[in-house]
Design a protein around this motif. Structure first.
Motif: not given
Length: 174
Positions: A136-141
């Protein structure tokens, strides 16, 4: 109380199913960790889709041997009191949950992990995986990176519109 042969077969089937569904199975030593702490770890794992199991190593090895991709896997590290963490949605999630929890419970340590293709990776590699950002953090980035040019164009247009409006306002007030 010892497990009956039927119960052992049920456990092997359950572990075998978890292994086949899991993207990565993380193995951690938990000797010296209080039961309440392990219960809290299981609750934290459940929040991100990770299933934690404490099973006899011999039964896990039987479950591993039931799958073609795990038959050649190195099981020599499966000794002592071990916890197995399975996740069928995210490869990194089990390692992250255990690594985060191990900060408060230093008696919890990585032994290694089994990848989806049946490779056993070392504890150091699992620690490196645990340090990665979550899915989820990678997608948000990525979304943030894709949105930044759009935001720049919008702020530029907004600035130009304010300038035009200010010029028009100045002309009308004369």
């Amino acid at each position: 109380m010892a497990l009956t042969k039927d119960k052992k077969n049920q456990v092997v089937e359950e572990i075998s199913q978890l292994l086949s569904d899991s993207k990565m199975t993380v193995v951690a030593a938990y000797q010296g960790t209080p039961v309440k702490a392990l219960q809290a770890l299981r609750r934290q794992g459940k929040d991100n889709g990770t299933t934690m199991k404490v099973v006899k190593n011999r039964l896990v090895i039987k479950a591993l041997n039931a799958h073609d991709q795990y038959q050649d896997a190195d099981t020599s590290a499966l000794n002592g009191m071990l916890l197995y963490a399975f996740n069928n949605q995210d490869e990194v999630a089990p390692a992250q949950v255990i690594a985060t929890f191990a900060k408060t419970q230093p008696s919890l340590s990585f032994v290694g992990a089994f990848t989806e293709d049946g490779t056993f990776i070392s504890a150091e590699d699992v620690k490196a995986l645990a340090a990665l950002p979550s899915k989820n953090q990678l997608i948000a980035g990525i979304i943030n990176t894709l949105n930044s040019p759009v935001r720049g164009v919008m702020s530029g247009l907004s600035g130009n519109l304010h300038g035009i409006l200010s010029a028009l306002e100045a002309n009308t007030s004369k």
